[in-house]
Design a protein around this motif. Structure first.
Motif, PDB file in Angstrom:
ATOM      1  N   THR A  36      46.658  44.925  55.338  1.00 21.15           N
ATOM      2  CA  THR A  36      45.220  44.954  55.058  1.00 21.15           C
ATOM      3  C   THR A  36      44.880  44.129  53.824  1.00 21.15           C
ATOM      4  OG1 THR A  36      45.130  47.187  55.990  1.00 21.15           O
ATOM      5  CG2 THR A  36      43.243  46.466  54.685  1.00 21.15           C
ATOM      6  N   ILE A  37      45.701  44.241  52.776  1.00 24.16           N
ATOM      7  CA  ILE A  37      45.449  43.510  51.527  1.00 24.16           C
ATOM      8  C   ILE A  37      45.485  42.001  51.763  1.00 24.16           C
ATOM      9  CG2 ILE A  37      46.348  43.010  49.220  1.00 24.16           C
ATOM     10  CD1 ILE A  37      47.341  45.928  49.140  1.00 24.16           C
ATOM     11  N   LEU A  38      46.531  41.525  52.424  1.00 29.01           N
ATOM     12  CA  LEU A  38      46.694  40.085  52.629  1.00 29.01           C
ATOM     13  C   LEU A  38      45.642  39.534  53.591  1.00 29.01           C
ATOM     14  CD1 LEU A  38      50.587  39.816  52.794  1.00 29.01           C
ATOM     15  CD2 LEU A  38      49.107  38.938  50.999  1.00 29.01           C
ATOM     16  N   LEU A  39      45.358  40.265  54.668  1.00 27.93           N
ATOM     17  CA  LEU A  39      44.342  39.791  55.614  1.00 27.93           C
ATOM     18  C   LEU A  39      42.953  39.779  54.981  1.00 27.93           C
ATOM     19  CD1 LEU A  39      45.486  41.538  58.918  1.00 27.93           C
ATOM     20  CD2 LEU A  39      45.445  39.081  58.473  1.00 27.93           C
ATOM     21  N   THR A  40      42.648  40.813  54.183  1.00 35.74           N
ATOM     22  CA  THR A  40      41.350  40.831  53.485  1.00 35.74           C
ATOM     23  C   THR A  40      41.235  39.650  52.538  1.00 35.74           C
ATOM     24  OG1 THR A  40      41.284  43.251  53.600  1.00 35.74           O
ATOM     25  CG2 THR A  40      39.833  42.189  52.005  1.00 35.74           C
ATOM     26  N   PHE A  41      42.304  39.369  51.812  1.00 35.85           N
ATOM     27  CA  PHE A  41      42.295  38.229  50.886  1.00 35.85           C
ATOM     28  C   PHE A  41      42.082  36.916  51.641  1.00 35.85           C
ATOM     29  CE2 PHE A  41      44.546  34.733  48.870  1.00 35.85           C
ATOM     30  CZ  PHE A  41      43.938  34.707  47.630  1.00 35.85           C
ATOM     31  N   TYR A  45      38.813  34.628  51.228  1.00 35.54           N
ATOM     32  CA  TYR A  45      38.983  33.265  50.706  1.00 35.54           C
ATOM     33  C   TYR A  45      38.332  32.255  51.644  1.00 35.54           C
ATOM     34  CZ  TYR A  45      41.090  28.860  49.388  1.00 35.54           C
ATOM     35  OH  TYR A  45      41.261  27.559  49.024  1.00 35.54           O
ATOM     36  N   LEU A  46      38.569  32.397  52.940  1.00 33.81           N
ATOM     37  CA  LEU A  46      38.018  31.439  53.901  1.00 33.81           C
ATOM     38  C   LEU A  46      36.487  31.468  53.925  1.00 33.81           C
ATOM     39  CD1 LEU A  46      40.508  31.945  56.890  1.00 33.81           C
ATOM     40  CD2 LEU A  46      40.401  30.001  55.320  1.00 33.81           C
ATOM     41  N   ILE A  47      35.909  32.669  53.905  1.00 38.99           N
ATOM     42  CA  ILE A  47      34.443  32.776  53.955  1.00 38.99           C
ATOM     43  C   ILE A  47      33.813  32.254  52.658  1.00 38.99           C
ATOM     44  CG2 ILE A  47      32.497  34.351  54.160  1.00 38.99           C
ATOM     45  CD1 ILE A  47      34.003  33.873  56.744  1.00 38.99           C
ATOM     46  N   VAL A  48      34.398  32.598  51.496  1.00 35.84           N
ATOM     47  CA  VAL A  48      33.872  32.088  50.225  1.00 35.84           C
ATOM     48  C   VAL A  48      33.982  30.564  50.187  1.00 35.84           C
ATOM     49  CG1 VAL A  48      34.205  32.051  47.718  1.00 35.84           C
ATOM     50  CG2 VAL A  48      34.336  34.213  48.956  1.00 35.84           C
ATOM     51  N   PHE A 158      33.727  41.222  54.862  1.00 28.51           N
ATOM     52  CA  PHE A 158      32.292  41.034  55.124  1.00 28.51           C
ATOM     53  C   PHE A 158      31.460  41.624  53.986  1.00 28.51           C
ATOM     54  CE2 PHE A 158      28.303  42.863  56.732  1.00 28.51           C
ATOM     55  CZ  PHE A 158      27.666  41.706  57.147  1.00 28.51           C
ATOM     56  N   PHE A 159      31.760  42.858  53.585  1.00 26.07           N
ATOM     57  CA  PHE A 159      30.984  43.490  52.523  1.00 26.07           C
ATOM     58  C   PHE A 159      31.203  42.802  51.174  1.00 26.07           C
ATOM     59  CE2 PHE A 159      30.959  47.197  55.465  1.00 26.07           C
ATOM     60  CZ  PHE A 159      29.586  47.295  55.584  1.00 26.07           C
ATOM     61  N   TYR A 160      32.394  42.241  50.971  1.00 25.50           N
ATOM     62  CA  TYR A 160      32.639  41.512  49.717  1.00 25.50           C
ATOM     63  C   TYR A 160      31.807  40.236  49.682  1.00 25.50           C
ATOM     64  CZ  TYR A 160      35.118  39.202  45.902  1.00 25.50           C
ATOM     65  OH  TYR A 160      35.426  38.570  44.715  1.00 25.50           O
ATOM     66  N   THR A 161      31.837  39.469  50.766  1.00 24.52           N
ATOM     67  CA  THR A 161      31.166  38.162  50.762  1.00 24.52           C
ATOM     68  C   THR A 161      29.654  38.283  50.894  1.00 24.52           C
ATOM     69  OG1 THR A 161      31.657  38.008  53.140  1.00 24.52           O
ATOM     70  CG2 THR A 161      33.144  36.879  51.625  1.00 24.52           C
ATOM     71  N   ILE A 162      29.158  39.330  51.573  1.00 28.23           N
ATOM     72  CA  ILE A 162      27.704  39.478  51.725  1.00 28.23           C
ATOM     73  C   ILE A 162      27.063  39.807  50.381  1.00 28.23           C
ATOM     74  CG2 ILE A 162      27.550  41.950  52.205  1.00 28.23           C
ATOM     75  CD1 ILE A 162      25.745  39.244  54.208  1.00 28.23           C
ATOM     76  N   GLU A 163      27.834  40.411  49.459  1.00 27.64           N
ATOM     77  CA  GLU A 163      27.356  40.708  48.110  1.00 27.64           C
ATOM     78  C   GLU A 163      28.158  39.930  47.071  1.00 27.64           C
ATOM     79  OE1 GLU A 163      25.733  45.252  48.444  1.00 27.64           O
ATOM     80  OE2 GLU A 163      27.896  44.993  48.125  1.00 27.64           O
ATOM     81  N   SER A 166      26.705  39.781  43.483  1.00 30.76           N
ATOM     82  CA  SER A 166      26.771  41.102  42.856  1.00 30.76           C
ATOM     83  C   SER A 166      28.208  41.463  42.498  1.00 30.76           C
ATOM     84  CB  SER A 166      26.193  42.161  43.802  1.00 30.76           C
ATOM     85  OG  SER A 166      24.855  41.869  44.118  1.00 30.76           O
ATOM     86  N   MET A 167      29.144  41.121  43.377  1.00 29.53           N
ATOM     87  CA  MET A 167      30.555  41.402  43.107  1.00 29.53           C
ATOM     88  C   MET A 167      31.030  40.644  41.877  1.00 29.53           C
ATOM     89  SD  MET A 167      32.003  43.571  45.178  1.00 29.53           S
ATOM     90  CE  MET A 167      33.706  43.137  44.872  1.00 29.53           C
ATOM     91  N   THR A 168      30.623  39.376  41.752  1.00 29.38           N
ATOM     92  CA  THR A 168      31.030  38.571  40.591  1.00 29.38           C
ATOM     93  C   THR A 168      30.447  39.136  39.301  1.00 29.38           C
ATOM     94  OG1 THR A 168      31.097  36.607  42.016  1.00 29.38           O
ATOM     95  CG2 THR A 168      31.059  36.244  39.632  1.00 29.38           C
ATOM     96  N   GLU A 169      29.164  39.496  39.339  1.00 25.21           N
ATOM     97  CA  GLU A 169      28.523  40.063  38.140  1.00 25.21           C
ATOM     98  C   GLU A 169      29.162  41.395  37.749  1.00 25.21           C
ATOM     99  OE1 GLU A 169      24.394  40.347  38.996  1.00 25.21           O
ATOM    100  OE2 GLU A 169      24.095  38.163  39.113  1.00 25.21           O
ATOM    101  N   PHE A 170      29.417  42.248  38.730  1.00 18.43           N
ATOM    102  CA  PHE A 170      30.025  43.539  38.443  1.00 18.43           C
ATOM    103  C   PHE A 170      31.446  43.367  37.902  1.00 18.43           C
ATOM    104  CE2 PHE A 170      32.425  47.341  39.697  1.00 18.43           C
ATOM    105  CZ  PHE A 170      31.660  48.321  39.079  1.00 18.43           C
TER     106      PHE A 170
END
Length: 349
Positions: A36-41, A45-48, A158-163, A166-170
């Motif tokens: 899960t960790i590696l696939l999420t990363f 990465y690809l979406i960003v 999805f939830f990381y990239t959609i925000e 906000s994620m960067t600021e937090f």
């Protein structure tokens, strides 16, 4: 005590080493979640990367729109794969298995059957059959686990990239911690290093795998080989393994080639794979590995063996990026900076 703590925080090398050890311990404790960790990363990465690339071309397009369109496309591709591609793939794998079984039952392979039946007893065959069933059950269990990890990773990315903003600021707020700012700065430092290194190496290997697969499929079509889709998928997956993947793909390709056209087709396959390997080594690697992160073949095989030992199948794919990351933080071989980064942290001297 307070003076020792202040000296520790002022010594960048020491507290970065401590932070790196803590990261390794946390990852080791979470090793059961490594899929899960590696696939999420990778998905994140690809979406960003897609967001950054698209916004360079169309600055007015919001990041959220890009993310939603990208994941809708992914969902459509998954639906297409499950409903159309997977049934075709299963049929081709079954046909390939039948052709290989027919090949082993042919007159050319009778001597092998006689030799095996002479030296292997029925009890050993039964034992091996039970062992094979155990491996099959284990493989099906792993497939189910990987499927769950795949969809969980899609949701989390999805939830990381959609925000993303906000994620960067937090995330920046952690750097303002009164007591542990040094730790979060070091985590961000290693995070940026890893994203940079992992992105350069894995992205290059992905494009190399696409080129290898395209060239191999064209050659297989010219040779009128059967089960092109199944063979193409196999070549693509194996091509994600640096250097060794091309060599490993020789074995199943040679078996299928022999069942189709005999020894002459096996020679053709060897020539095709050697030409593709030469193109990868002398054209694709220098082109895609622009930051000069490629390793000598001996080091690559050692890294693959060690990576497979500690990380299993994932070690074959991410072993080289991790090793390149270690070379980068040790100052042995640096990697050219590449966006996207997690946080912008200046390298302290």
């Amino acid at each position: 005590m307070e003076q020792a703590w202040d000296k520790f925080k002022e010594n960048t090398t020491v507290h970065r080493l401590v932070a790196l050890c803590l990261i390794i311990l946390v990852l080791y404790a979470a090793r059961s979640m490594m899929n899960t960790i590696l696939l999420t990363f990778i998905f994140t990465y690809l979406i960003v990367h897609l967001i950054r690339f698209t916004q360079k071309k169309i600055p007015s397009l919001p990041a959220q729109v890009i993310v939603v369109l990208a994941y809708l496309l992914v969902i459509a591709l998954i639906y297409f794969a499950i409903t159309i591609y997977v049934p075709i793939l299963i049929k081709q794998i079954i046909k390939m298995s039948h052709s290989l079984i027919k090949f082993y039952q042919s007159d050319d392979m009778n001597w092998v059957s006689r030799y095996l039946s002479h030296y292997i007893s029925n009890s050993e065959i039964t034992t091996q059959a039970k062992h094979g069933v155990t491996i099959l059950v284990h493989a099906l269990t792993n497939f189910g686990t990987l499927t769950i990890a795949f969809f969980m990773s899609l949701i989390m990315s999805f939830f990381y990239t959609i925000e993303l903003n906000s994620m960067t600021e937090f995330s920046h707020t952690f750097l303002q911690s009164r007591h542990l700012s040094w730790l979060f700065e070091d985590v961000a430092y290693f995070g940026n290093k890893f994203v940079n290194t992992f992105g350069v190496v894995l992205e290059a290997q992905f494009f190399i795998a696409l080129c290898n697969t395209a060239m191999t499929i064209i050659c297989l079509i010219i040779m009128r080989m059967p089960q092109i889709i199944a063979l193409g998928l196999m070549v693509f997956i194996l091509s994600l393994i640096p250097v060794a993947g091309v060599i490993i793909s020789l074995i199943p390709l040679s078996l299928v080639a022999y069942s189709v056209g005999g020894l002459r087709y096996v020679i053709y396959i060897f020539i095709v794979i050697m030409i593709i390997h030469a193109i990868e080594a002398y054209i694709l690697n220098p082109k895609f590995m622009a930051s000069k992160t490629e390793l000598p073949i001996f080091y690559t095989f050692v890294v693959l063996l060690v990576g497979e030992h500690f990380l299993g199948t994932w070690g074959l794919i991410v072993g080289v990026p991790i090793f390149t990351f270690l070379l980068d933080i040790l100052g042995v071989k640096s990697v050219k900076k590449k966006k996207p980064q997690i946080l912008k942290i200046e390298d302290k001297k």
